[in-house]
Enzyme design. Structure first.
Site, PDB file in Angstrom:
ATOM      1  N   CYS A 131       0.799  -1.315  -0.003  1.00  0.00           N
ATOM      2  CA  CYS A 131      -0.150   0.309  -0.250  1.00  0.00           C
ATOM      3  C   CYS A 131       1.035   1.382  -0.201  1.00  0.00           C
ATOM      4  O   CYS A 131       1.640   1.762   1.293  1.00  0.00           O
ATOM      5  CB  CYS A 131      -0.790   0.221   0.898  1.00  0.00           C
ATOM      6  SG  CYS A 131      -2.031   1.602   1.120  1.00  0.00           S
ATOM      7  N   CYS A 134      -0.466   4.135   2.111  1.00  0.00           N
ATOM      8  CA  CYS A 134      -0.610   4.081   4.141  1.00  0.00           C
ATOM      9  C   CYS A 134       1.198   4.240   4.408  1.00  0.00           C
ATOM     10  O   CYS A 134       1.360   4.571   5.030  1.00  0.00           O
ATOM     11  CB  CYS A 134      -0.793   1.963   3.817  1.00  0.00           C
ATOM     12  SG  CYS A 134      -2.221   1.520   3.551  1.00  0.00           S
ATOM     13  N   ASP A 135       2.185   3.785   3.266  1.00  0.00           N
ATOM     14  CA  ASP A 135       3.750   3.649   3.313  1.00  0.00           C
ATOM     15  C   ASP A 135       4.144   4.305   2.897  1.00  0.00           C
ATOM     16  O   ASP A 135       5.789   4.887   3.082  1.00  0.00           O
ATOM     17  CB  ASP A 135       4.141   2.161   3.389  1.00  0.00           C
ATOM     18  CG  ASP A 135       3.206   1.153   4.333  1.00  0.00           C
ATOM     19  OD1 ASP A 135       2.789   1.614   5.379  1.00  0.00           O
ATOM     20  OD2 ASP A 135       2.980  -0.209   3.667  1.00  0.00           O
TER      21      ASP A 135
END
Ligand code: NAP
Length: 305
Positions: A131, A134-135
């Site tokens: 993701c 997200c990261d």
């Protein structure tokens, strides 16, 4: 006893719940994480009509959720562990509770596939990610690899190029699968390179990703690439682990429904990415969510007769 329990709060489940409450049905939606599903972790959605400049995935999905909440959908944020679907009363086990309903809509979507290579599991969350939104932030100014050649890989590579120093796409063939428009942007982006005809052999590093070993599928030669992050986007698998026996699936493991979203069990429906379908997008998930309520209302009426 609810009229309908929706399992999964992505665009399909949220739309189904909006249509259900507007049809006067007592509706509970059970969601494991934040509302929005995969669309909620997508940086920018450019093909959902009504947003000429695109719209951020989290923003769009929060609007879906707010609309459902305003209309009276009830929400529980829990993991569904088990279902009993036979007979007129369906039972949904989530956390320590058992919820009963006349119908169930399964909309638990799909999860990113893993590559299954050495080092991937050990370094998951330590440089290996599925993701980018997200990261990606953790890789500011660093070099990363993106694995895959579909829409997700291309879209996320473009996103990562905004703050990573270099993004290398690794694709197993000599042509990308993703949309032409994305391919053109990849071509023009000076921070993005593509390594063709190559797969990941292993990912190396002690406490974080340090190096990725690639193998050319034609020449069989291997080469090392130093990278701090590996973002893997090689498709999805349906989230069906918690579902009971008796439902019908296709060869890829997706639930089989008819055109009205009915599964083979009466009173049980499936919408969105979890079901067998030609195109998995927010717009088609929304279509499923709207469509399902027609057949569901008819089923409820028949039960009352
Ligand atoms: P996808 O279309 O199935 O593409 C998966 C990619 O990973 C393909 O390029 C495939 O290679 C590669 N791949 C699969 N297994 C691999 C392996 N073991 N090793 C190396 N590479 C592997 O998946 P997706 O890109 O996640 O897209 C899923 C769906 O969501 C699609 O319908 C897509 O259109 C949609 N989507 C749309 C958008 C958008 O419209 N902007 C954005 C994201 C997703 P091959 O090409 O050789 O098969």
């Amino acid at each position: 006893m609810y009229d309908v329990i929706v399992i999964g709060g992505g665009p399909a489940g949220l739309t189904a719940s909006i249509y259900a409450v507007r049809a006067g049905l007592d509706t509970l939606l059970i969601e494991l994480g934040a509302p929005g599903g995969q669309a909620g972790t997508t940086d920018m959605i450019e093909n959902y009509p009504g947003f000429p400049d695109g719209v951020s995935g989290p923003e769009l999905m929060m609007s879906f959720h707010k609309q459902a909440e305003n209309l009276g959908v009830k929400f529980k944020f829990k993991k569904v562990s088990q279902l009993e679907l036979k007979g007129p009363v369906k039972k949904v086990y989530a956390g320590d509770e058992v919820y009963e309903s006349k119908t169930v809509i399964i909309s638990s979507g799909a999860h990113p596939r893993v590559l299954g290579v050495e080092g991937e599991g050990k370094l998951r969350g330590k440089g290996v990610s599925y993701c980018a939104t997200c990261d990606g932030f953790f890789f500011r100014g660093k070099e990363v690899l993106v694995i895959g050649g579909g829409d997700t890989a291309l879209q996320e590579a473009l996103y990562l190029s905004k703050f990573c120093s270099k993004v290398t796409i690794v694709h197993r063939r000599d042509r990308l699968r993703g949309a032409q428009m994305l391919q053109k942007r990849i071509d023009k982006n000076e921070k993005i390179d593509v390594v063709w005809d190559s797969v990941v052999e292993r990912i190396e590093g002690e406490n974080s990703v340090e190096k990725v070993v690639l193998r050319n599928v034609i020449t069989k030669e291997t080469k090392d690439i130093n990278a701090a992050g590996v973002f893997i986007f090689v498709g999805y698998s349906p989230n069906v682990d918690y579902l009971p026996k008796g439902l019908r699936y296709d060869k890829q493991g997706y639930l089989i429904t008819d055109t009205e979203m009915k599964t083979n069990i009466p009173g049980v429906f499936a919408v969105g990415d979890i079901r067998q379908k030609g195109l998995r997008q927010v717009s088609t998930a929304v279509g499923d969510g709207a469509e399902v309520i027609v057949a569901l209302e008819r089923y409820l009426a028949e039960q009352e007769d």
